[in-house]
Design a protein around this motif. Sequence first.
Motif, mmCIF file in Angstrom:
data_model
loop_
_atom_site.group_PDB
_atom_site.id
_atom_site.type_symbol
_atom_site.label_atom_id
_atom_site.label_comp_id
_atom_site.label_asym_id
_atom_site.label_seq_id
_atom_site.Cartn_x
_atom_site.Cartn_y
_atom_site.Cartn_z
ATOM 1 N N VAL A 22 0.870 -1.170 0.000
ATOM 2 C CA VAL A 22 0.000 0.000 0.000
ATOM 3 C C VAL A 22 0.907 1.220 0.000
ATOM 4 N N ASP A 23 0.817 2.017 -1.048
ATOM 5 C CA ASP A 23 1.726 3.148 -1.250
ATOM 6 C C ASP A 23 1.470 4.264 -0.244
ATOM 7 N N LYS A 24 2.416 4.426 0.664
ATOM 8 C CA LYS A 24 2.383 5.521 1.632
ATOM 9 C C LYS A 24 3.625 6.395 1.483
ATOM 10 N N THR A 25 4.266 6.295 0.320
ATOM 11 C CA THR A 25 5.522 7.010 0.124
ATOM 12 C C THR A 25 5.355 8.527 0.094
ATOM 13 N N GLU A 26 4.169 9.005 -0.168
ATOM 14 C CA GLU A 26 3.939 10.455 -0.115
ATOM 15 C C GLU A 26 4.209 10.985 1.294
ATOM 16 N N TYR A 27 3.901 10.176 2.310
ATOM 17 C CA TYR A 27 4.149 10.585 3.695
ATOM 18 C C TYR A 27 5.651 10.683 3.975
ATOM 19 N N ILE A 28 6.419 9.770 3.414
ATOM 20 C CA ILE A 28 7.874 9.849 3.569
ATOM 21 C C ILE A 28 8.391 11.119 2.907
ATOM 22 N N TRP A 29 7.917 11.397 1.718
ATOM 23 C CA TRP A 29 8.296 12.612 1.005
ATOM 24 C C TRP A 29 8.014 13.844 1.871
ATOM 25 N N ASN A 30 6.815 13.904 2.453
ATOM 26 C CA ASN A 30 6.435 15.046 3.286
ATOM 27 C C ASN A 30 7.324 15.163 4.515
ATOM 28 N N LEU A 31 7.686 14.041 5.139
ATOM 29 C CA LEU A 31 8.599 14.065 6.281
ATOM 30 C C LEU A 31 9.955 14.643 5.881
ATOM 31 N N VAL A 32 10.481 14.156 4.781
ATOM 32 C CA VAL A 32 11.803 14.579 4.316
ATOM 33 C C VAL A 32 11.801 16.068 3.954
ATOM 34 N N GLU A 33 10.749 16.520 3.336
ATOM 35 C CA GLU A 33 10.684 17.906 2.876
ATOM 36 C C GLU A 33 10.388 18.918 3.980
#
Length: 165
Positions: A22-33
């Motif tokens: 289940v793609d939750k990679t947008e949340y990782i992106w938001n954390l990093v940014e």
Amino acid sequence: MRKLPIGIQSFEDIRTNGYLYVDKTEYIWNLVESGKVYFLSRPRRFGKSLLISTMEAYFQGRHELFSGLTIETLENKRKNPWTHYPVVHFSMAGGQYRTKQGLVNILSDVIVSTAVQYGIKEKISGDDLAVQFRQLIRALKELTGNGAVILVDEYDIWKGNFQYM
């Protein structure tokens, strides 16, 4: 129908072996940014180790594992996509931490094995863990030009009977 990744904590295993993800990679992106230091606490069996594994692959620039996921689209919009950062991954699972020496041994092993992995073992010296850790971080920055990413997993084992002070 895809297999469910029950008990699998490796992002690489899930992505390369056809498991459902289940793609939750947008949340990782938001954390990093949006920040630098995070403490993420979740209940047991809630995917902390899989999240750490996913973040490790992302910071290592392993773009092939993110094919078709949201973070691929977001990252490819960058001027310099898929930048590789050196990763120091402290996984505290399965170790012997009931004594100070047991904890020191595990931490020292992570420092030395990371230095070996990046070919900078000769830059780590002395017996003091704090000094060795600083040497590792400096050497990684010198080697790659990028700051190191520090990932700590299974921190919750520390709630035991520790009386080191």
